[in-house]
Write an enzyme that holds these catalytic residues in place. Structure first.
Site: not given
Lengths: 289, 257, 289, 257
Positions: D53-54
Site C-alpha cells: 500500500e506504500s
C-alpha cells in the site's frame, strides 16, 4: 501480458469493427503507425476517443473508419483546421459522424474515472457554457457542502493504443516527457497495445516525468521505431512540423486526400511510409497539388 | 529619434505581455497568448510561472512552441505532470493567477466561442472546440483575452458559449472560482469590463487608432470609457526582445525540418 | 514562496494553537524534527491529520498538543501499539482526544480532493463496514449508472509539514522513493513547510518516483539534515528500527515517557537530539527502565 | 528419512504461500501476509506481482520489510506510485487478484476486526485501525486471511467490522468488486467458506492437529467438512527458502541498526 507481436497482428487481434478505440498521446507520442494499420485493415464503425484528434484521426475519419468521435479539441496544432473532420461534421463526408465533445478537463476526469474503476468523475467545469446541454455531463451535489459540481461518465475503451519510447524484454513499458493522458487511458482500457521506439534490456529514461506501465497491464507490444511520426518521441525523434503544414494542403481537398492515402498508407507498410518520408517524396503531392 | 515602427500584431503582444507581473502563475494557450506570455517572461516579468495544458509547469522555452506539447516545453519545465493532474491539482485548485485565452468570437460580456460558427447541429464552420478553455475561463484568478479586432470576431452574441466571461446576460460569475475577463487586448484597442454592467468597454486605444475604427470593427454598440488612454507604444527594447524571440523560433523550427 | 528559514521560526510562524496540521510521510520521510519543534513550542489544541500517526504523533499526543486526531492506521509499524495514542483514547490521558478515523483509501481520496479544489472525493469503500456509521462518509449516487458509492469530505489542512531529500537554491523541492500522500497534502494545505536533508544547486534524484514541488507552492523551507529520524530519507539515511522497538518500552509507561521527552526533546534542540543519538545515550532510558 | 521439523508459524506461512499462483497480482499487508507472499515469490510463484500500500508495485525485496514503506520495497519495485494512486488506479480498478490480510478478530462469516476490542466509544483495547484493509477486502478478486487460531481471535461476532467478509449475516457481497475470503489459514487448520451458507468451515487440518483442538480454539460452533484433508507438510525446500529469507531479513535489519 505484454506479448511482443507485429503491429499488423496486434491491430487484427485487438481492434474490431464497432469497437471504442482510443489512440492517445498529447501532441507527443501519437501512435500514428497504429492508426495507419487500422486504416489499412479497413476497420469500420469505430468510436474514436481522443482529447485532440490531430492528423491521425483526420486520416481515420477521412477514410471512413469512424462512426463517432469523442474529443475535446479538434484542430491541426499550430496550423489550423482538421479538414477531414470538418468535412465529416459539416457535410457528412465520407459519412455521418456523431460527435460527443467535452473540455480537456472533462475528458481527463473521464479517463481518470475509467482508470480508477469509478463510473464517473467530478470536476468544476462546464458551468455556464453551452457545452453543458450538448454533451454527456450532469450536475452533482456535494453531500457535505451542498455545492453543485459537474459529473462526467467514465471512459473505458475497448482498446487503447499508445506509443512509448521503450519496452524492456519482459514487456514493461517506459515512457517520459509529456505523458498526457496515456497512463489513465491505458489503465482504463479493456485491452492495451503499445508501440515502442526501442526494446532495451533495462528501461533507461532520457527525460523528465518518467513513468512505467508494467507488462501485466499491457496486452501487446509492437516494436515500431518512428511510429509516432509526424508527432515525436522525446529522446528519439523530433516533431515534423512541415508535415503538419503539408497536411493542411492534402486534407483540404477530398480527392487529393484520397490519392495521398492510397499512395502513402494503403499501398505501403510503415517501412514504405518511412522510405517515402526519407526520400522526401511524401511531401510531393502537396507541392504539386 | 522617432519611435520605432511596429506592426499591429506586435503591439497586441507587447501590450498583453505588460499585463503580467513577476511571480504570477499563468496558464497559457498556444499562439498569441504563448507569444505574449513568453515575451513577458523575457522582459518585464522574468519570474512569471508559465503552465501549459500539456502538463509542463514553470516552463521557460527558448523558442516559442508550435504545439502545446513541444518537447522544448517539457525539457525546460520545473516539472511535468499528466493532463488530468494539471487540470485538477493546478488549475481547478486555484493555483493559477492569470489565464491567457484567445477565441474565434467574443461578445459584449466577454463570453468566448471556439466551438462553431452557426448552429451546433448544422455548423457553418466547425471550429476546434473547447480544449482547456472552459475551465481556464472558470478557475483562473483572472482572464486576459487576446483577439484580432473584426466585426466577425467581436459579436453581439457568440454563437456558442464555449468559455464563460460574464454570462450571456452579464449576470456574473456565481459558482466560478475566478473573477473572469479583466482585459481584452486587440490589435486596435484595449477593452475592460465596466465595473457595474460588466459590458466590455474601450478603455484604451493603440497609437494612431481612432474610436470610430474600433466601433466599426465591433459587432455591437460599443461603450467607450470617459478616461480613454492611448497605449504606450512599444519600446525599442520590447520590440527587440519580441523580434529576437520570433527569429529564434523561426530558425529553430526551420532547422528541425 | 519557498523562504528559507530556521525550523523554529517556521513552526512559530505557521503553526498556531487550534490549527489543523498534517505532518505527512508514509513510513518514509516522516518530519520528526518538525514535530519535536511543535512540542518544544507547546502548541495546543491541534487537530492532527495523518494516515499513519506513527511515533511522531504518539509523542505529540502524549505531550498534550492534540485535541483531535484524523487518521487511518495508528500503530508502531513492525512493532505494535502506539501506547500514548491508546492511553489518550482508552483513558483520556493526558486529556481527551477526539478521533475521526478512515481507511487509507478514504484518507487518500480526501487528500486528493483537497489538492484538486473539490469539496469531496469519491471511492468504492466503507461499504458494509462499521466504519461507515462512525465516521465522516456519505453515500453518493452515480448520475449515469445509479450506482451507490462513498463520498468523503476533502481535507485542506491549515499547515502541512513534510520532509524531503532536497531543495534547490530557489526553494524548489525534490522528493523521491515512497512519496506516499505528500504531494496531495502539500497541495491541499493553506501553508506548507518543508524540511530537507540537503540544499543543492540543482535537484538530483537518486531513486525512483521523483517528484518536484515548485518553490511557489511552498511557504517555508528549513534545512534539517536527518530531520526524518527515526524514519528514513532514501538516498541519505536508513530507518532506525531499534529506535522504533525502543519506543515501545518508553511509550508504555507514562512517567518514563515524560522523562524521555524532557531529556531528549524539551531540553535540547534537534542537534542535541542527534548528538544523543550518535553517542547512543538516547537508548539508555529504555534499557534501564 | 523422516519429515523435517517445523513450527506452527512456519506451516501457516508455507500453506499460505502455496495459494498464490504465478502471474497473480497480490496486494500484501505487512507481517504474516508479507512473509507468505514473498515465500511464494521465492518458491512456487516466481512471477507473482506484489503490491504494497506504500505504492510499491511489482516489488521483489531480498529481505522482508519491517514496515510497509521500507526503502527496499521502493528500490526493487517495477514502479512506485503515490498512495492515492495505488488505491484508486490499482486496487479499486480491479487490478488485484488476491488480497492478503490479517486481523485481530475474525467471525464465522469471515468479517475482520482491526479497530477495537470492546465498544467503539469506550474500547477495552484500541487497535491500530483500518489502514488499507477495508478496500482490499472489498475490491481484491479474492482474499486470503492468515491468523493464529485462538478463541480470542476466532469469535462468534467481531466487535467491529473493519473489513467485510460475507457481512454480519453472511448475506453476501453485493456492491463489492471482489468475491471475498476464499480461504483462512491458521497455525492449526485451513478454513473455507461453505459454498452455500458462506460460513467458515474447516476443510483441512495441519499434520498432528485434531478437530477438537481446532474447535476448542474457535469461539463459535465450528462446522467441519466431510472431506477433511490433512495439509501436505512443509517440504525441506520450502522450509529452507523460508528460513533463508528470515535469516537474511534478521541479518539485514541487524546490520542496519
Amino acid at each position: 501480458m505484454g506479448q511482443f507481436t507485429s503491429l499488423s497482428d496486434a491491430i487484427s487481434d485487438l481492434v474490431y469493427d464497432g469497437a471504442a478505440v482510443a489512440l492517445e498521446g498529447f501532441t507527443h507520442l501519437i501512435p500514428f503507425a497504429a492508426g495507419h494499420e487500422v486504416i489499412r485493415q479497413s476497420k469500420k464503425e469505430l468510436t474514436l476517443i481522443r482529447l485532440t484528434p490531430d492528423v491521425i484521426y483526420d486520416q481515420m475519419i477521412g477514410m471512413g473508419c469512424a462512426r463517432k468521435l469523442v474529443f475535446s479539441w479538434g484542430g491541426n496544432p499550430g496550423v489550423g483546421s482538421l479538414h477531414r473532420l470538418r468535412d465529416a461534421v459539416e457535410n457528412a463526408h465520407p459519412g455521418p459522424l456523431e460527435i460527443e465533445e467535452h473540455s480537456h478537463a472533462g475528458m481527463a476526469a473521464r479517463y481518470s474515472a475509467g482508470a480508477s474503476g469509478l463510473p464517473f468523475g467530478v470536476l468544476r467545469g462546464y458551468l455556464g457554457t453551452d457545452l453543458e446541454e450538448r454533451t454527456n455531463v450532469a450536475r452533482i451535489e456535494c453531500p457535505f457542502t451542498g455545492e453543485s459540481l459537474s459529473a462526467v461518465p467514465a471512459i473505458n475503451p475497448d482498446v487503447t493504443v499508445i506509443h512509448a519510447q521503450q519496452a524492456d524484454r519482459k514487456g514493461n513499458i517506459g515512457i517520459w516527457g509529456i505523458t498526457g493522458v496515456q497512463r489513465e487511458i491505458a489503465l482504463a482500457a479493456r485491452a492495451v497495445l503499445v508501440t515502442v521506439e526501442e526494446i532495451v534490456d533495462d528501461l533507461q529514461p532520457r527525460g523528465p516525468n518518467f513513468a512505467v506501465l508494467p507488462a501485466w497491464t499491457v496486452d501487446a507490444v509492437a516494436h515500431v521505431p518512428r511510429g509516432s511520426h509526424p508527432s515525436y518521441s522525446m529522446g528519439y525523434t523530433t516533431r515534423d512540423n512541415p508535415f503538419y503544414t503539408m497536411w493542411d494542403v492534402i486534407s483540404r481537398d477530398r480527392s487529393l486526400f484520397d490519392d495521398w492515402m492510397k499512395e502513402y498508407i494503403l499501398s505501403r507498410d510503415f517501412d514504405g511510409y518511412l522510405a517515402a518520408l526519407d526520400d522526401g517524396s511524401i511531401l510531393e503531392m502537396a507541392s504539386n497539388g | 529619434m522617432g519611435e520605432p515602427a511596429y506592426t499591429t500584431d506586435e503591439i497586441m503582444s507587447i501590450v498583453a505581455s505588460r499585463q503580467l507581473r513577476d511571480g504570477q502563475v499563468c496558464f497559457v494557450g498556444i499562439g498569441l497568448p504563448s507569444e505574449a506570455a513568453n515575451l513577458a517572461r523575457l522582459s518585464s516579468a522574468p519570474d512569471v510561472v508559465l503552465i501549459y495544458e500539456s502538463g509542463t509547469i514553470g516552463t521557460k522555452p527558448d523558442v516559442l512552441p508550435l504545439s502545446i506539447g513541444d518537447g522544448e516545453l517539457a525539457e525546460q519545465a520545473e516539472l511535468v505532470v499528466g493532463v488530468p493532474e494539471v487540470f485538477a491539482y493546478w488549475l481547478q485548485a486555484g493555483r493559477v493567477d492569470v489565464g491567457f485565452l484567445s477565441a474565434a468570437q467574443i461578445d459584449r460580456f466577454g463570453n468566448l466561442n471556439s466551438t462553431v460558427i452557426g448552429s451546433y447541429e448544422k455548423p457553418g464552420v466547425r471550429l476546434p472546440g473547447a480544449g482547456g478553455a472552459p475551465e481556464i475561463a472558470s478557475s483562473a484568478g483572472e482572464v486576459i483575452v487576446m483577439l484580432r479586432h473584426t466585426k466577425r470576431s467581436f459579436v453581439e452574441e457568440v454563437d456558442f458559449v464555449t468559455s464563460v466571461g460574464f454570462g450571456r446576460d452579464g449576470g456574473g460569475r456565481e459558482g466560478h472560482l475566478g473573477s473572469g475577463p479583466s482585459i481584452v487586448i486587440t490589435d486596435l484597442a484595449v477593452l475592460e469590463p465596466d465595473p457595474k454592467t460588466r459590458e466590455l468597454t474601450v478603455t484604451g486605444l493603440h497609437p494612431g487608432v481612432d474610436v470610430d475604427t474600433v466601433r466599426d470593427s465591433t459587432g455591437w454598440n460599443l461603450a467607450v470609457a470617459d478616461d480613454l488612454v492611448i497605449t504606450e507604444p512599444p519600446t525599442g527594447e520590447e520590440l527587440a526582445i519580441l523580434r529576437g524571440l520570433k527569429e529564434r523560433t523561426a530558425a529553430a523550427h526551420a532547422a528541425q525540418a
